[in-house]
Scaffold this motif. Structure first.
Motif, short mmCIF file in Angstrom:
data_model
loop_
_atom_site.label_atom_id
_atom_site.label_comp_id
_atom_site.label_asym_id
_atom_site.label_seq_id
_atom_site.Cartn_x
_atom_site.Cartn_y
_atom_site.Cartn_z
N GLY A 13 -2.03 0.68 -3.51
CA GLY A 13 -1.74 -0.56 -4.21
C GLY A 13 -0.58 -1.32 -3.61
N GLY A 14 0.52 -0.63 -3.29
CA GLY A 14 1.69 -1.31 -2.74
C GLY A 14 1.41 -1.92 -1.38
N LEU A 15 0.73 -1.18 -0.51
CA LEU A 15 0.42 -1.72 0.82
C LEU A 15 -0.58 -2.87 0.71
CD1 LEU A 15 0.21 1.59 2.85
CD2 LEU A 15 2.01 -0.15 3.00
N ALA A 16 -1.53 -2.76 -0.21
CA ALA A 16 -2.47 -3.88 -0.42
C ALA A 16 -1.72 -5.12 -0.89
CB ALA A 16 -3.54 -3.48 -1.43
N ALA A 17 -0.73 -4.94 -1.76
CA ALA A 17 0.06 -6.08 -2.23
C ALA A 17 0.82 -6.72 -1.08
CB ALA A 17 1.03 -5.63 -3.33
N ALA A 18 1.37 -5.91 -0.19
CA ALA A 18 2.11 -6.44 0.95
C ALA A 18 1.20 -7.20 1.91
CB ALA A 18 2.82 -5.31 1.69
N VAL A 19 0.02 -6.64 2.18
CA VAL A 19 -0.96 -7.34 3.03
C VAL A 19 -1.35 -8.66 2.39
CG1 VAL A 19 -3.33 -7.23 3.91
CG2 VAL A 19 -1.83 -5.23 4.11
N ALA A 20 -1.57 -8.64 1.07
CA ALA A 20 -1.93 -9.87 0.36
C ALA A 20 -0.83 -10.91 0.45
CB ALA A 20 -2.25 -9.54 -1.10
N ALA A 21 0.42 -10.46 0.31
CA ALA A 21 1.54 -11.40 0.39
C ALA A 21 1.62 -12.06 1.75
CB ALA A 21 2.85 -10.66 0.08
N ARG A 22 1.44 -11.30 2.81
CA ARG A 22 1.48 -11.88 4.16
C ARG A 22 0.34 -12.89 4.33
NH1 ARG A 22 4.57 -13.20 6.54
NH2 ARG A 22 4.03 -12.65 8.70
N ARG A 23 -0.82 -12.57 3.79
CA ARG A 23 -1.95 -13.51 3.90
C ARG A 23 -1.70 -14.77 3.09
NH1 ARG A 23 -6.51 -11.30 6.34
NH2 ARG A 23 -7.82 -12.90 5.39
N ALA A 24 -0.82 -14.69 2.09
CA ALA A 24 -0.45 -15.86 1.30
C ALA A 24 0.70 -16.63 1.91
CB ALA A 24 -0.09 -15.43 -0.12
N GLY A 25 1.22 -16.15 3.04
CA GLY A 25 2.30 -16.86 3.71
C GLY A 25 3.69 -16.40 3.32
N TRP A 26 3.79 -15.28 2.62
CA TRP A 26 5.08 -14.74 2.21
C TRP A 26 5.53 -13.64 3.17
CZ3 TRP A 26 7.55 -14.62 -3.04
CH2 TRP A 26 7.18 -15.73 -3.82
N GLU A 27 6.84 -13.46 3.26
CA GLU A 27 7.37 -12.24 3.86
C GLU A 27 7.24 -11.11 2.83
OE1 GLU A 27 8.46 -12.05 6.97
OE2 GLU A 27 8.02 -14.19 7.25
N ALA A 28 7.22 -9.87 3.29
CA ALA A 28 7.09 -8.75 2.36
C ALA A 28 7.88 -7.55 2.87
CB ALA A 28 5.62 -8.37 2.18
N ARG A 29 8.50 -6.85 1.93
CA ARG A 29 9.21 -5.60 2.24
C ARG A 29 8.73 -4.54 1.27
NH1 ARG A 29 15.56 -6.81 2.34
NH2 ARG A 29 15.58 -4.72 3.28
N VAL A 30 8.34 -3.38 1.79
CA VAL A 30 7.81 -2.29 0.98
C VAL A 30 8.81 -1.14 0.96
CG1 VAL A 30 5.94 -0.64 0.66
CG2 VAL A 30 5.43 -2.93 1.53
N PHE A 31 9.11 -0.64 -0.23
CA PHE A 31 10.04 0.47 -0.41
C PHE A 31 9.27 1.65 -0.99
CE2 PHE A 31 12.47 -3.36 -0.30
CZ PHE A 31 13.66 -3.03 0.33
N GLU A 32 9.20 2.73 -0.22
CA GLU A 32 8.50 3.94 -0.63
C GLU A 32 9.50 5.08 -0.77
OE1 GLU A 32 6.48 7.07 -1.58
OE2 GLU A 32 5.55 5.08 -1.63
N GLN A 33 9.50 5.72 -1.94
CA GLN A 33 10.51 6.75 -2.19
C GLN A 33 10.27 8.02 -1.37
OE1 GLN A 33 10.60 8.21 -6.19
NE2 GLN A 33 8.39 8.21 -6.41
N ALA A 34 9.03 8.30 -0.97
CA ALA A 34 8.75 9.47 -0.15
C ALA A 34 9.31 9.26 1.26
CB ALA A 34 7.26 9.74 -0.09
N ALA A 35 9.46 10.36 1.97
CA ALA A 35 10.05 10.29 3.31
C ALA A 35 9.13 9.63 4.32
CB ALA A 35 10.41 11.70 3.79
N ALA A 36 7.84 9.56 4.01
CA ALA A 36 6.89 8.95 4.95
C ALA A 36 5.81 8.23 4.15
CB ALA A 36 6.26 10.01 5.85
#
Length: 392
Positions: A13-36
């Motif tokens: 879900g988070g990565l899909a949201a980031a991809v969607a944001a870029r396609r909408a012309g926004w910058e995006a930053r994703v923060f994942e609590q796991a190490a990878a």
């Protein structure tokens, strides 16, 4: 003007949201609590409602194209006597009806494809970092990372799963509740199975207090199995990969036929997770507030009886793309855009949640309800198994 979206959670879900944001012309930053950026679990099913979005995003090409499977059919069988109950043709028939395929895929393969799309589009990725302490001031939302750094942007999407720590910023409600059900999952190489147990279709075995579903993943080389039973499990309920023994699962199966037990025995190793859920979404207020929106399981955790957990998260992301594309904080501000997102999503996801709950009762039925279910499916199999309201 550069606009930026903060995304909490680096799963599907988070990565899909980031991809969607870029396609909408926004910058995006994703923060994942796991190490990878990695995905636990096994297979998922993707209906045409989700795969048409992945096709629009050019994700069903390249490496992922070789790993998804378009099963030939969905077959429902009685888990007590082994009888066939109904069949829904998938494959080309599904594509013809809905303009997009019905696919099965390993969760890790789908996440890897979304991760590649995010990286190639310029999304900034931060692993080992969790967002919290969200505050809004004017046209900015600020959050604190696990390293006590402050980050700010025009908007924030919480896609941090069923145990979302940011959900309280929007919905302010209690944690999820146990459903009283356990989901065992496993994978087995098809080449290691006798010919009779290999499969190119989705098969669902329905029995009292349990069901088993199997389908191919990873280009058909592996068979994914998920068995949901009634019961409880000690340990941390937030662990999605608890150790499980076949003896535990065998004891929970109940009066099932030899074909079900044979398929369970064919999986070399099982893990399990304790299913938690929330009541269906009750209003748009539960999905967005101000400059913060919820997406995927953080907003609407799905029980696994309609195979729509990933599908609804991908739909959420596509709607997020639509509203972000018009949110410029001049004509349409972010709170208005997020309100529109929530209004356009909450009733659909609530319907999927409600139908999933109902399916759970039907799948695990015993006595007269099981007899009525079987009789109805023998007469109306395809009509009951198909979901035009969902896949269109």
């Amino acid at each position: 003007m550069t606009r930026e979206l903060l995304v909490a959670g680096g799963g599907i879900g988070g990565l899909a949201a980031a991809v969607a944001a870029r396609r909408a012309g926004w910058e995006a930053r994703v923060f994942e609590q796991a190490a990878a950026f990695s995905e636990v679990g096994a297979g998922i099913q993707l209906g045409p409602n989700a795969t048409r979005i992945l096709h629009e995003w050019d994700l069903l090409q390249g490496e992922l194209e070789q790993l998804v499977v378009a099963p030939s059919r969905l077959r429902a069988r009685d888990g007590v006597d082994g009888a066939d109950l109904g069949v829904l043709e998938l494959g080309g028939a599904m594509r013809q009806r809905y303009g997009a395929p019905y696919l099965t895929v390993h969760r890790a393969d789908l996440q890897a494809a979304l991760l590649r799309a995010a990286q190639s589009s310029g999304v900034r990725l931060h692993s080992g970092s969790r967002l919290g302490g969200v505050e809004e001031q004017g046209k900015v939302v600020t959050a604190r990372t696990g390293e006590a750094r402050l980050v700010e942007a025009e908007a924030l999407v919480a896609a941090d799963g069923v145990w979302s720590s940011l959900r309280v910023e929007v919905a302010g409600d209690a944690p999820t509740q146990r459903t009283g059900q356990l989901a065992y999952r496993g994978l087995v190489r098809q080449q290691d199975l006798p010919q009779a147990l290999r499969s190119d279709e989705v098969t669902v075995w329905l029995a009292p207090r349990m069901h088993l579903v199997t389908y191919p993943v990873r280009g058909g080389d592996w068979l994914n199995a998920v068995c949901v039973v009634e019961g409880t499990q000690p340990g941390d309920p937030r662990d999605w990969d608890l150790a499980a023994s076949r003896a535990q699962l065998d004891a929970a199966l109940g009066p099932v036929c030899a074909a079900v037990r044979e398929r369970v025995a064919s999986v070399p190793q099982w893990s399990l997770w304790v299913l938690h859920a929330r009541p269906p979404v009750g209003s748009a207020d539960e999905m967005a507030r101000g400059r913060v929106a919820l997406l995927g399981d953080a907003a609407h955790p799905m029980r696994p009886y309609l195979a729509q957990g990933a599908g609804m998260a991908i739909e959420d992301a596509r709607e997020m793309q639509r509203v972000l594309a018009i949110a410029d904080d001049r004509i349409v501000d972010v709170p208005t855009a997020f309100r529109r997102y929530a209004l356009n999503r909450w009733q659909r996801v609530a319907r999927v949640q409600e139908r999933s709950i109902r399916n759970g009762t039907i799948f695990h039925a015993s006595g007269p309800l099981r007899m009525a279910r079987n009789a109805a499916m023998r007469v109306l199999g395809q009509r009951l198994l198909d979901q035009p309201w969902l896949y269109k």
